[in-house]
Design a protein around this motif. Sequence first.
Motif, short mmCIF file in Angstrom:
data_model
loop_
_atom_site.label_atom_id
_atom_site.label_comp_id
_atom_site.label_asym_id
_atom_site.label_seq_id
_atom_site.Cartn_x
_atom_site.Cartn_y
_atom_site.Cartn_z
N LEU A 66 0.87 -1.18 0.00
CA LEU A 66 0.00 0.00 0.00
C LEU A 66 0.91 1.24 0.00
O LEU A 66 1.71 1.43 0.91
N THR A 67 0.75 2.03 -1.04
CA THR A 67 1.80 3.00 -1.36
C THR A 67 1.33 4.45 -1.31
O THR A 67 0.24 4.76 -1.79
N THR A 68 2.16 5.32 -0.74
CA THR A 68 2.02 6.74 -1.04
C THR A 68 3.40 7.30 -1.35
O THR A 68 4.33 7.18 -0.56
N LEU A 69 3.55 7.84 -2.54
CA LEU A 69 4.83 8.39 -2.98
C LEU A 69 4.57 9.72 -3.66
O LEU A 69 4.72 9.88 -4.87
N SER A 70 4.13 10.69 -2.84
CA SER A 70 3.81 11.99 -3.41
C SER A 70 4.63 13.07 -2.73
O SER A 70 4.98 12.94 -1.55
N ILE A 223 11.89 -8.49 -8.53
CA ILE A 223 12.03 -7.52 -9.61
C ILE A 223 10.68 -6.83 -9.77
O ILE A 223 9.63 -7.46 -9.68
N LYS A 224 10.74 -5.52 -9.98
CA LYS A 224 9.52 -4.68 -9.97
C LYS A 224 9.50 -3.89 -11.27
O LYS A 224 10.55 -3.45 -11.76
N THR A 225 8.31 -3.71 -11.83
CA THR A 225 8.24 -3.08 -13.14
C THR A 225 8.64 -1.60 -13.13
O THR A 225 9.47 -1.17 -13.93
N SER A 226 7.99 -0.82 -12.23
CA SER A 226 7.99 0.63 -12.47
C SER A 226 7.98 1.42 -11.17
O SER A 226 7.63 0.90 -10.11
N THR A 227 8.30 2.68 -11.31
CA THR A 227 8.22 3.57 -10.14
C THR A 227 6.80 4.12 -9.96
O THR A 227 6.48 4.68 -8.92
N GLY A 228 6.00 4.01 -11.01
CA GLY A 228 4.68 4.68 -11.01
C GLY A 228 4.80 6.09 -11.58
O GLY A 228 3.81 6.79 -11.74
N LYS A 229 6.03 6.51 -11.89
CA LYS A 229 6.25 7.88 -12.39
C LYS A 229 6.64 7.91 -13.87
O LYS A 229 6.78 8.97 -14.45
N TYR A 259 7.96 -11.04 -7.71
CA TYR A 259 7.57 -10.12 -8.79
C TYR A 259 6.63 -9.05 -8.24
O TYR A 259 5.71 -9.36 -7.48
N LYS A 260 6.87 -7.80 -8.64
CA LYS A 260 6.00 -6.69 -8.20
C LYS A 260 5.65 -5.80 -9.38
O LYS A 260 6.45 -4.97 -9.79
N PRO A 261 4.44 -5.97 -9.92
CA PRO A 261 3.98 -4.99 -10.91
C PRO A 261 3.55 -3.73 -10.15
O PRO A 261 2.94 -3.84 -9.08
N ALA A 262 3.87 -2.57 -10.69
CA ALA A 262 3.57 -1.33 -9.96
C ALA A 262 3.29 -0.21 -10.93
O ALA A 262 3.87 -0.15 -12.03
N GLY A 263 2.39 0.66 -10.51
CA GLY A 263 2.10 1.84 -11.32
C GLY A 263 0.87 1.64 -12.18
O GLY A 263 0.85 0.79 -13.08
N GLY A 264 -0.18 2.39 -11.87
CA GLY A 264 -1.37 2.39 -12.71
C GLY A 264 -2.30 1.20 -12.53
O GLY A 264 -3.24 1.05 -13.30
N ILE A 265 -2.02 0.33 -11.55
CA ILE A 265 -2.94 -0.80 -11.33
C ILE A 265 -3.98 -0.35 -10.30
O ILE A 265 -3.68 -0.23 -9.11
N PHE A 294 1.62 -6.23 -5.35
CA PHE A 294 1.20 -5.14 -6.22
C PHE A 294 1.74 -3.85 -5.60
O PHE A 294 1.51 -3.61 -4.42
N GLY A 295 2.39 -3.00 -6.38
CA GLY A 295 2.71 -1.66 -5.91
C GLY A 295 1.57 -0.76 -6.35
O GLY A 295 1.40 -0.52 -7.54
N ALA A 296 0.76 -0.31 -5.39
CA ALA A 296 -0.46 0.39 -5.80
C ALA A 296 -0.94 1.36 -4.73
O ALA A 296 -0.94 1.03 -3.55
N SER A 297 -1.37 2.53 -5.19
CA SER A 297 -1.90 3.52 -4.25
C SER A 297 -3.42 3.54 -4.22
O SER A 297 -4.02 3.93 -3.23
N SER A 298 -4.06 3.09 -5.31
CA SER A 298 -5.52 3.24 -5.32
C SER A 298 -6.28 1.94 -5.61
O SER A 298 -7.50 1.94 -5.67
N LEU A 299 -5.55 0.82 -5.76
CA LEU A 299 -6.21 -0.46 -6.04
C LEU A 299 -7.15 -0.90 -4.91
O LEU A 299 -8.25 -1.41 -5.15
O1 G3H Z 1 5.37 1.51 -6.39
C1 G3H Z 1 4.23 1.90 -6.46
C2 G3H Z 1 3.73 2.91 -7.41
O2 G3H Z 1 4.39 4.12 -7.26
C3 G3H Z 1 2.27 3.09 -7.24
O3 G3H Z 1 1.73 3.63 -8.39
P1 G3H Z 1 0.19 4.09 -8.47
O4 G3H Z 1 0.08 5.33 -7.62
O5 G3H Z 1 -0.03 4.35 -9.93
O6 G3H Z 1 -0.66 2.99 -7.93
#
Ligand code: G3H
Length: 324
Positions: A66-70, A223-229, A259-265, A294-299
């Motif tokens: 559960l992510t917050t990266l703002s 291994i993780k796909t993305s930063t979400g940025k 495995y960690k898919p992240a960003g936009g899920i 899952f790397g995700a802030s809003s899933l």
């Molecule tokens: O590592 C996690 C991502 O930064 C989260 O991305 P998201 O805000 O698109 O779910």
Amino acid sequence: MQTLSQLSSVTLPRNDGIPLDLDWVASVQANTSAIERRAKTLPARRSVKKDHQAAWLLKAISCIDLTTLSGDDTQGRVRRLCAKAKQPVASQTLDIFGLPNLTTGAVCVYHDMIQTAVNALEGTGIPVAAVSTGFPAGLSPLHLRLEEIRESVKAGACEIDIVISRRHALTGNWQALYDETKAMREACGPAHMKAILATGELGTLRNVARASLVCMMAGSDFIKTSTGKEPVNATLPVTLTMLRAIRAYHARTGLMVGYKPAGGISKAKDAITYLAMIKEELGDRWLQPDLFRFGASSLLGDIERQLEHHLTGRYSATHRHPIG
Ligand SMILES: O=C[C@H](O)COP(=O)(O)O
């Protein structure tokens, strides 16, 4: 069979890495059109029966970082996030499914927020993951990136999400990527390391496959796909490519890498597609939080809505979890 709560306390297996095998890296190909064709059919496949969807959503929750990266993160926001990680859905819902102790897999924050998260999660066993190494671009001097890792571990992060230097992959300098990632792994000490490839900036699926392999050889636990940025974050073709690299690494070394898919899920339906893909490509063992996140802030919000929908519809107190 282990329950979800037992599984969340399973110790993560460590990948100590192997010497860099450049011949293996050079031999790795990725058939882009075949991968894209297969990825396209995945959401339509009926691998998850309608009646089992709620159970898969509960499984997904246990695997969320559960992510917050703002830039505007505050201690208050991080405390609220941690409260949500501890109790991701209403207790009545959890009672109905017989999972009173369900939590998210981890909470993921910037370095500055580690202490706040550690305090808020004290006694829960929920790990704090921190993004370090000059996230998201990873372009600060190496000694500072390594120092940032050490500081994050000292502050209480037990999982470190590092970012790779994309330029090493883009120029095929696998030795440099290996050396840098290995140095980061050493700086992590007892903490587990997730290597973010920033796949949306690697140009080709072949680069994604090769970078995956090199990061695993250097000792990445995930291994993780993305930063979400990045402009493009987690996708199904990239996921297939990375899962197959994990499978090849496991077949050759016996080592299990997560495995960690992240960003936009952000949709429950997409989370189920990812879980089904993991099950098909790697098997049930990879569906546990020690090997999948899952790397995700809003899933989580969408999963909550879908669970409510299921509960007001067809689910009964006798429903059983089909995937452990
Ligand atoms: O590592 C996690 C991502 O930064 C989260 O991305 P998201 O805000 O698109 O779910």
